[in-house]
Write a protein that holds these residues in place. Sequence first.
Motif, PDB file in Angstrom:
ATOM      1  N   SER A  55       0.921  -1.230  -0.078  1.00 14.56           N
ATOM      2  CA  SER A  55       0.251   0.052  -0.025  1.00 14.56           C
ATOM      3  C   SER A  55       0.956   1.385   0.022  1.00 14.56           C
ATOM      4  O   SER A  55       0.616   2.385  -0.650  1.00 14.56           O
ATOM      5  CB  SER A  55      -0.955   0.044   1.171  1.00 14.56           C
ATOM      6  OG  SER A  55      -0.052   0.286   2.326  1.00 14.56           O
ATOM      7  N   THR A  56       2.127   1.110   0.314  1.00 11.24           N
ATOM      8  CA  THR A  56       3.019   2.281   0.638  1.00 11.24           C
ATOM      9  C   THR A  56       3.424   2.485  -0.744  1.00 11.24           C
ATOM     10  O   THR A  56       3.590   3.779  -1.204  1.00 11.24           O
ATOM     11  CB  THR A  56       4.056   2.057   1.808  1.00 11.24           C
ATOM     12  OG1 THR A  56       3.346   1.865   2.930  1.00 11.24           O
ATOM     13  CG2 THR A  56       5.081   3.349   1.776  1.00 11.24           C
ATOM     14  N   THR A 114       0.697   4.089  -3.087  1.00 12.53           N
ATOM     15  CA  THR A 114       0.496   5.561  -2.831  1.00 12.53           C
ATOM     16  C   THR A 114       1.622   6.246  -3.388  1.00 12.53           C
ATOM     17  O   THR A 114       1.496   7.238  -3.889  1.00 12.53           O
ATOM     18  CB  THR A 114       0.440   5.593  -1.176  1.00 12.53           C
ATOM     19  OG1 THR A 114      -0.547   4.825  -0.572  1.00 12.53           O
ATOM     20  CG2 THR A 114       0.122   7.043  -0.903  1.00 12.53           C
ATOM     21  N   CYS A 124      -8.541   7.471  -7.768  1.00 11.97           N
ATOM     22  CA  CYS A 124      -8.205   6.972  -6.224  1.00 11.97           C
ATOM     23  C   CYS A 124      -8.025   7.940  -5.227  1.00 11.97           C
ATOM     24  O   CYS A 124      -8.849   7.469  -3.949  1.00 11.97           O
ATOM     25  CB  CYS A 124      -6.662   6.247  -6.467  1.00 11.97           C
ATOM     26  SG  CYS A 124      -6.548   4.935  -7.283  1.00 11.97           S
ATOM     27  N   ALA A 125      -7.945   9.072  -5.335  1.00 14.86           N
ATOM     28  CA  ALA A 125      -7.643  10.066  -4.345  1.00 14.86           C
ATOM     29  C   ALA A 125      -9.337  10.555  -3.973  1.00 14.86           C
ATOM     30  O   ALA A 125      -9.532  10.598  -2.839  1.00 14.86           O
ATOM     31  CB  ALA A 125      -6.989  11.331  -4.630  1.00 14.86           C
TER      32      ALA A 125
END
Length: 109
Positions: A14-15, A18, A58-59
Motif C-alpha cells: 500500500s505504501t 501510494t 483513487c484520491a
Amino acid sequence: MNEEWNFEEKSSRSTKATVLLIVSFVIGVSVWAYFFPVITYSAVFWVGIVLMGLPLYCAAEGLGNLGLDRKFIKNWPRFLRLTYGVIWVLICMAICIAVIGVLSSMLVQ
C-alpha cells in the motif's frame, strides 16, 4: 497466488502504491506545467490526463471512504447518517471540482 489485499493494515504494497500514484500525479502536472499552455487533445494533453487521471480517481475514492467509513457514525440515527453522508459527498465533490478546475485552467482550445 490467490492473495487478498487488506489496505487497513499498513503494508509495503500500500505504501508503494501510494508513492506510485503520487509520483504519477506529480509527473503529469509537471508535464502540463512545462508545456503550458496545453492544447486540448494533443499528445501532451493525453499524457497528462493518463498520468493524473488514475491518481485523481483513487484520491476521490479514498476521500469519500475516509469520511463515510467512520465507526462513530454507525451509532448515529439514520437521519443524521444520511445528512452527514450528503454533506460529506458535497464537500468531496467541491474538492474534486476545485482540483479539476485548476488543472483545466492550464488548457487552451
